[in-house]
Design a protein around this motif. Sequence first.
Motif, PDB file in Angstrom:
ATOM      1  N   LEU A   8       0.824  -1.212   0.000  1.00 51.78           N
ATOM      2  CA  LEU A   8       0.000   0.000   0.000  1.00 51.78           C
ATOM      3  C   LEU A   8       0.856   1.260   0.000  1.00 51.78           C
ATOM      4  N   ASN A   9       2.095   1.122   0.434  1.00 55.52           N
ATOM      5  CA  ASN A   9       3.003   2.263   0.409  1.00 55.52           C
ATOM      6  C   ASN A   9       3.638   2.485  -0.955  1.00 55.52           C
ATOM      7  N   TRP A  10       3.392   1.577  -1.853  1.00 55.44           N
ATOM      8  CA  TRP A  10       3.958   1.663  -3.200  1.00 55.44           C
ATOM      9  C   TRP A  10       3.590   2.995  -3.836  1.00 55.44           C
ATOM     10  N   ASP A  11       4.510   3.546  -4.579  1.00 57.86           N
ATOM     11  CA  ASP A  11       4.241   4.807  -5.262  1.00 57.86           C
ATOM     12  C   ASP A  11       3.493   4.498  -6.560  1.00 57.86           C
ATOM     13  N   PHE A  12       2.181   4.410  -6.446  1.00 59.81           N
ATOM     14  CA  PHE A  12       1.387   4.007  -7.611  1.00 59.81           C
ATOM     15  C   PHE A  12       1.453   5.058  -8.699  1.00 59.81           C
ATOM     16  N   ARG A  13       1.871   4.640  -9.873  1.00 62.68           N
ATOM     17  CA  ARG A  13       1.988   5.606 -10.962  1.00 62.68           C
ATOM     18  C   ARG A  13       1.131   5.222 -12.145  1.00 62.68           C
ATOM     19  N   TYR A  14       1.033   3.938 -12.361  1.00 64.62           N
ATOM     20  CA  TYR A  14       0.448   3.494 -13.619  1.00 64.62           C
ATOM     21  C   TYR A  14      -0.998   3.062 -13.467  1.00 64.62           C
ATOM     22  N   SER A  15      -1.345   2.600 -12.273  1.00 56.55           N
ATOM     23  CA  SER A  15      -2.693   2.054 -12.151  1.00 56.55           C
ATOM     24  C   SER A  15      -3.660   3.006 -11.465  1.00 56.55           C
ATOM     25  N   LYS A  16      -3.197   4.235 -11.154  1.00 58.27           N
ATOM     26  CA  LYS A  16      -4.072   5.182 -10.486  1.00 58.27           C
ATOM     27  C   LYS A  16      -5.357   5.371 -11.266  1.00 58.27           C
ATOM     28  N   ASN A  17      -5.167   5.528 -12.529  1.00 63.54           N
ATOM     29  CA  ASN A  17      -6.326   5.795 -13.362  1.00 63.54           C
ATOM     30  C   ASN A  17      -6.136   5.008 -14.636  1.00 63.54           C
ATOM     31  N   GLY A  18      -7.164   4.245 -14.978  1.00 63.11           N
ATOM     32  CA  GLY A  18      -7.033   3.366 -16.121  1.00 63.11           C
ATOM     33  C   GLY A  18      -6.434   4.005 -17.341  1.00 63.11           C
ATOM     34  N   LEU A  19      -6.925   5.173 -17.716  1.00 58.97           N
ATOM     35  CA  LEU A  19      -6.540   5.737 -18.998  1.00 58.97           C
ATOM     36  C   LEU A  19      -5.552   6.885 -18.879  1.00 58.97           C
ATOM     37  N   GLU A  20      -5.793   7.709 -17.900  1.00 53.80           N
ATOM     38  CA  GLU A  20      -4.990   8.922 -17.785  1.00 53.80           C
ATOM     39  C   GLU A  20      -3.506   8.570 -17.715  1.00 53.80           C
ATOM     40  N   PRO A  55      -4.164   3.899  -5.110  1.00 55.38           N
ATOM     41  CA  PRO A  55      -3.830   2.794  -5.997  1.00 55.38           C
ATOM     42  C   PRO A  55      -4.691   2.726  -7.262  1.00 55.38           C
ATOM     43  N   GLY A  56      -5.767   3.442  -7.337  1.00 56.82           N
ATOM     44  CA  GLY A  56      -6.552   3.430  -8.569  1.00 56.82           C
ATOM     45  C   GLY A  56      -7.641   2.376  -8.585  1.00 56.82           C
ATOM     46  N   PRO A  57      -8.541   2.461  -9.577  1.00 57.33           N
ATOM     47  CA  PRO A  57      -9.769   1.650  -9.589  1.00 57.33           C
ATOM     48  C   PRO A  57      -9.532   0.138  -9.632  1.00 57.33           C
ATOM     49  N   VAL A  58      -8.417  -0.291 -10.212  1.00 57.03           N
ATOM     50  CA  VAL A  58      -8.235  -1.745 -10.328  1.00 57.03           C
ATOM     51  C   VAL A  58      -8.120  -2.430  -8.975  1.00 57.03           C
ATOM     52  N   TRP A  59      -7.852  -1.651  -7.960  1.00 56.32           N
ATOM     53  CA  TRP A  59      -7.701  -2.246  -6.633  1.00 56.32           C
ATOM     54  C   TRP A  59      -9.023  -2.282  -5.862  1.00 56.32           C
ATOM     55  N   HIS A  60     -10.054  -1.754  -6.467  1.00 61.54           N
ATOM     56  CA  HIS A  60     -11.315  -1.653  -5.751  1.00 61.54           C
ATOM     57  C   HIS A  60     -11.785  -3.002  -5.206  1.00 61.54           C
ATOM     58  N   GLY A 117      -8.728   8.786  -3.947  1.00 56.39           N
ATOM     59  CA  GLY A 117      -8.682   8.740  -5.398  1.00 56.39           C
ATOM     60  C   GLY A 117      -9.764   7.861  -5.978  1.00 56.39           C
ATOM     61  N   ASN A 118      -9.591   7.477  -7.244  1.00 58.56           N
ATOM     62  CA  ASN A 118     -10.686   6.818  -7.927  1.00 58.56           C
ATOM     63  C   ASN A 118     -10.757   5.307  -7.681  1.00 58.56           C
ATOM     64  N   ILE A 119     -10.097   4.860  -6.611  1.00 58.41           N
ATOM     65  CA  ILE A 119     -10.401   3.508  -6.156  1.00 58.41           C
ATOM     66  C   ILE A 119     -11.846   3.492  -5.661  1.00 58.41           C
ATOM     67  N   PHE A 120     -12.302   4.651  -5.187  1.00 59.57           N
ATOM     68  CA  PHE A 120     -13.701   4.798  -4.817  1.00 59.57           C
ATOM     69  C   PHE A 120     -14.455   5.264  -6.044  1.00 59.57           C
ATOM     70  N   HIS A 121     -15.622   4.701  -6.227  1.00 59.69           N
ATOM     71  CA  HIS A 121     -16.402   5.126  -7.388  1.00 59.69           C
ATOM     72  C   HIS A 121     -16.864   6.556  -7.177  1.00 59.69           C
ATOM     73  N   SER A 122     -17.187   7.199  -8.285  1.00 58.01           N
ATOM     74  CA  SER A 122     -17.577   8.605  -8.161  1.00 58.01           C
ATOM     75  C   SER A 122     -19.044   8.698  -7.745  1.00 58.01           C
ATOM     76  N   ASP A 123     -19.292   8.527  -6.463  1.00 59.11           N
ATOM     77  CA  ASP A 123     -20.675   8.617  -5.976  1.00 59.11           C
ATOM     78  C   ASP A 123     -20.728   9.693  -4.903  1.00 59.11           C
ATOM     79  N   ILE A 124     -20.235  10.896  -5.254  1.00 64.42           N
ATOM     80  CA  ILE A 124     -20.089  12.024  -4.335  1.00 64.42           C
ATOM     81  C   ILE A 124     -19.568  11.587  -2.957  1.00 64.42           C
ATOM     82  N   GLY A 125     -18.616  10.737  -3.000  1.00 62.64           N
ATOM     83  CA  GLY A 125     -17.879  10.438  -1.778  1.00 62.64           C
ATOM     84  C   GLY A 125     -18.551   9.476  -0.825  1.00 62.64           C
TER      85      GLY A 125
END
Lengths: 168, 1192
Positions: B222-234, B264-269, B319-327
């Motif tokens: 979880l301490n990993w510096d997530f760079r690539y999987s934060k956001n699927g496309l961006e 970590p981005g959505p893939v970790w959801h 971040g977007n590991i959580f779906h965008s449902d106003i938090g």
Amino acid sequence: GFGSSVEAAMSDEEHHFEGADSGASLTYPQQAGTIRKNGYIVIKNRPCKVVEVSTSKTGKHGHAKCHFVGIDIFSGKKLEDIVPSSHNCDVPHVNRTDYQLIDISEDGFVSLLTENGNTKDDLRLPTDDNLLSQIKDGFAEGKDLVVTIMSSMGEEQICALKDIGPKS
Amino acid sequence: MQRSPNDLSQLQATMRAIEVACSSIQMMVNRAEAEATILSLCQSPQPYQACQYILENSQMPNARFQAATAIRDAAIRDYCLCYVMQRASSPEGYVQAKVSAAAAQLMKRGWLEFSAAEKETFLSEVKQATLGIHGADVQFIGIKLMESLVSEFSLSTSTAMGLPAEFHDQCQKSMELEYLKTFYCWARDAASSVTNKILDSDSPVPETKVCTAALRLMLQILNWDFRYSKNGLESAKGKKNVFSAQVGNDNNLSRRSECTIVQPGPVWHDVLISSGHIGWLLSFYGALRQKFSCEGFWLDCPLAVSARKLIVQFCSLKGNIFHSDIGQMQENHLLQLLSGIMQWINPPDEVSKAIESGKSESEMLDGCRALLSIATVTTPVVFDQLLKSISPFGTLTLLSALMCEVLKVLMVRNAEEETWSWVARDLLLDTWTALLVSIESGGETGLLPAVGRNAASNVFSLIVESELKAASASAFSDDMASDYFQASASAMDERLSSYALIGRASIDITIPLLTNLFNERVARLHQGRGITDPTVTLEELYSMLLIIGHVLADEGEGETPLVPKAIQTQHVASGESEKHPVVVLSSSILNFAKQSLDSEMRASIFSPRLMEAITWFLARWSSTYLMPSEETGESNSGSCYDNNHMVQSSVSSKAFLIFGEHNQGKSVLDLVVHIATTTLVSYPGEKDLQALTCYHLLHALVRRRNVCVHLVGLDSWRRLANAFANERLLFTLYSAHQRSLAQTLVVSASGIKNPEASNQYVRDLMCHMTNYLMELSSKNDLKIVAHQPDVILLVSCLLERLRGAARATEPRMQKAIYEMGSTVMNSILIFLEVYKHEFAVVYLLLKFVVDWVDGQIIYLEAQETAGVVNFCMRLLQLYSSHNIGKISLSISSSLLSEAKTEKYKDLRALLQLLANLCSKDLVDFSSDSPETPGTNISQVVYFGLCIVIPLISLDLLKYPKLCHDFFSLLSHLLEVYPEMVAQLNDEAFSHVLGTLDFGLHHQDMEVVDMCLRALKALASYHYKETTVGKVGLGTRAAGSKDQNGQMSEGIFGRFLRTLLHLVLFEDYSTDLVSAAADALLPLILCEQSLYQRLGNELIERQVNPAFKSRLANALQCLTSSNQLSFTLDRMNYQRFRKNLINFLVEVRGFLRTIKILVLFPVLFVCKSVLQTSRIQDPGRILFEKIYPKQVK
């Protein structure tokens, strides 16, 4: 606004001017707070160059005091002193004069030429081997050397050496 | 190694088989069969002997290569993996750790070459292990191995392998995208596979170790510096910026505690959020806690610590590991965590009581850390709401209660050393800061909810109480560190800034509180005057002034700070301006400060330290509240707030106009000037206090033009100026303070509307000083009196003052300051002669000239310029004649090193002077038309440089600043005036070239870069001139015959050799390649035939025919690819940069290798073999076999 002459304000300095021809004082009083690093100070009756100044207080709500670290300009010894910031310290009169080096005698004295053509033969060579060789070597190489004599509080010593080209 | 009775023939057979296979592959026959043969070698259980034999005896490089590969694979497989797995139960943990780190390194080395199947084989073994099939010990090792892998593949913790950064990046990416989540799941499964055993057993079981390791691995992931999987496309970059912007925001108030945000981005959801994983973790910890509740030590055992760390880490999930449902999802997540964490920190009083009576504090502190994490990822409103759904109070109330509890403990203990309450206080303060800073910076949310403001004001009053208590307790301690105002203030600054945020959250309560406490203490002082020792109260007031200063105003940092937004926007029910709490508090303090003007009061109450706090406060307060420029106030309050806020803010702003120009502003300003003067005059020797007055308070006053307008009209200011110009008293100030005071007074003249009057103001201020210096310098007995200490002091003070005035040069007062300097030019030269042995004075003389020229040069007319330049040259010559060839003699090494430092400072000043003169050619505001025959600045500066260069020894260039100044001046000159080089005399010329050569090999990259720019300028000038038929640098470039008739090479030839050698063989930063290319191209063009010759020599030197042809090709491409032409335009430089980069990539590797091989064959081989097989014994054995002699 401004008008009065600075002369009046600085009359004390003026006074020293006139009276300073021959019998200049060995030391002068100066407020401790105004003494800077690289200046001079008398500590334990020795003329010192100030290499460190720090200030602190006598108790949290007391007055400032200065802590000086000085190095004896002749012996190189480190000396320290603490003086209340608003009190006076003694500052030594340090003079430096250039002479041309004429000769180094066998018995450890140097012979110097003053500006007005007289000679000065009463100065001993330093005893420190390193300094000694610096002076002797330069002289032996036949360079024209100017030596700077530092004098203060009745003592004198060679403090610098300047090569002014090959002996003419 | 095991010696089997293997006979030679079998080894030979294997070798032959491999050789055949290799040649089949090469000739494309029987490929499949050949590959199978080679594979069999790799997969044979003990290939070492066979491989070793092949390496030693085969004549075929391919076969040797295959053997080496096989050894490596086997080493990873057998040596590391099997070693650790087989010895899983061995007690030497550090050996295992080292071996698994080695295995991870070896894996990484081959990572990008391994096929997916190969990795699969390896990882499946790891997986088997972590599942626990082979028992807990192996399971533990498997997890540890993953830990090593993750840490090896993470950029921040990877070991240097001598491979390009790109390699590490690719490995990191591969790990993050393909394996990290898998590893996490394995760790999770490993942990949950042993939970029952741990919970069911009453004695320690080996599974505890497994579980701890698994939790740690999860935390690490979880301490990993997530760079690539934060956001699927961006793209990773874009996302990174968003993140760093956020970090920047947090840095506004530097934190004491670390809090990293996990994104970590959505893939970790699925793994982290929807799998019920967190619920499991919380209930596991809860169950353990229950089970071991009677064993106090348990809280600090590794399992508990790692479980809590993991829980805290989950609080920073964002971040977007959580779906965008106003938090909503994130809120649920945080609520789940918080309800688990509650039992660590709630109820606060019981928790703190338990800790005070011996319970471990670690759980409570982790609870605070969790709150900090939650505060960092939420808004104050959300933060407060979280707890409301499960308890009668909100999170802010809990936070406040917790903080109050901690402060109470702090007050009782009042311990000097760091106790748990210290740590907890800092964590909770950071939590408040995280919540409040978003409001202060005008972030997404408005104000703190009402309950939050209540909570904040409760906390704030306790904070003030505890600070007062600490102050009174320390009043008599003679702690050196806290003595000096600046030091103590900045040490406290972080804490005070957090206090300020909390205090500003509800100014209607906190500010009146501060006013009452302040007035109480002032009253106490008055009552006890002459009767009781005031020290404790003084220290309390000191501390209060610091707190109040922080609450009321921000640090300007050179800008004009505005009224803090929290104060500006809060609605305060007061009505009249005079009753606004901020106005009331400010007035209380101003009234108190005013009493310092009375000498009796001063003697009994206003200690230097208290005055320091007052001066500091006045400076900070004045910058914000005193005569705010009305326009900016309004435009600012209107722009960033909605209507509702604007109404409120204008109410507050209006209240503060009470200190404006048309109100009490003038009388307050007068008061401040009086107080400032008092600190200078009535506190003799209080250097620190006076420094605050000069550098803080007075500078703050003259920073704004509209304040200056009023200042110059005040009697108090005029008296200060008069005292400065005419009275003896201010000469007793520290001389640097006098410089600052002169600057301040001159700057204030900008407040006079009429420019002529401004100039007259400066003349009146300075003329007595310049007159005095002139008179002194013309005394007949100057030589005698000059060395009296009192005269030295006076001259130093006057020079400092002149320097201060020079630094205040503005167009408006430029004329008067020019006159000031030009009248003393002659005196300065006289003083330079008289004081030639007095460093302190010489340095001041030089610095004055430097600052004066710096301010003046761009305004000067041709004739004035000529005068100033002439003066500067005489100054340089005089300085040089005194110092060239001079050696200081002293037995004291520290005096000698002082002398060296003094010389360095002088020379640096001289270089600055030359650089200042140079600026005349760049910026010129004089009224002369360009045609007017003026001074040739370039000639002058070259001349000056030639005087200075002989004074600069290589020893002095070791001072980085001097070195930097020197080379930047040199390269500037060569860049702007290359033609001057032709006119230098031989000695100066060789000096310049010698220093350039020295600079090219300097370790400071910037110095090398500057030298390369200089070379580029010289060579391109010469090339361009000669192509149009001019001489360029003429004989300098062509080379010449020396006295012995020896032909010496021209400068461009020499530098072409040097530079080629540098780029090909030496170590340098890759950032320099472009600059080197820019220098190399014109050098090649100037010396084309030499370049051809050097290239051929280089090719001829290659023994290896493959390298030979590669080098020849590369050299060919360097000068011909990318349509490189023979011109020196931007485009061509660009092309050549590209070519050089490609060229170096192509050849530098083998060129350098070969050079090293020739020089140190043994060392090289040693190093490379050991590098690839640091722990790997087979490698070492191999090495010893091949080079037995060298090893011995």
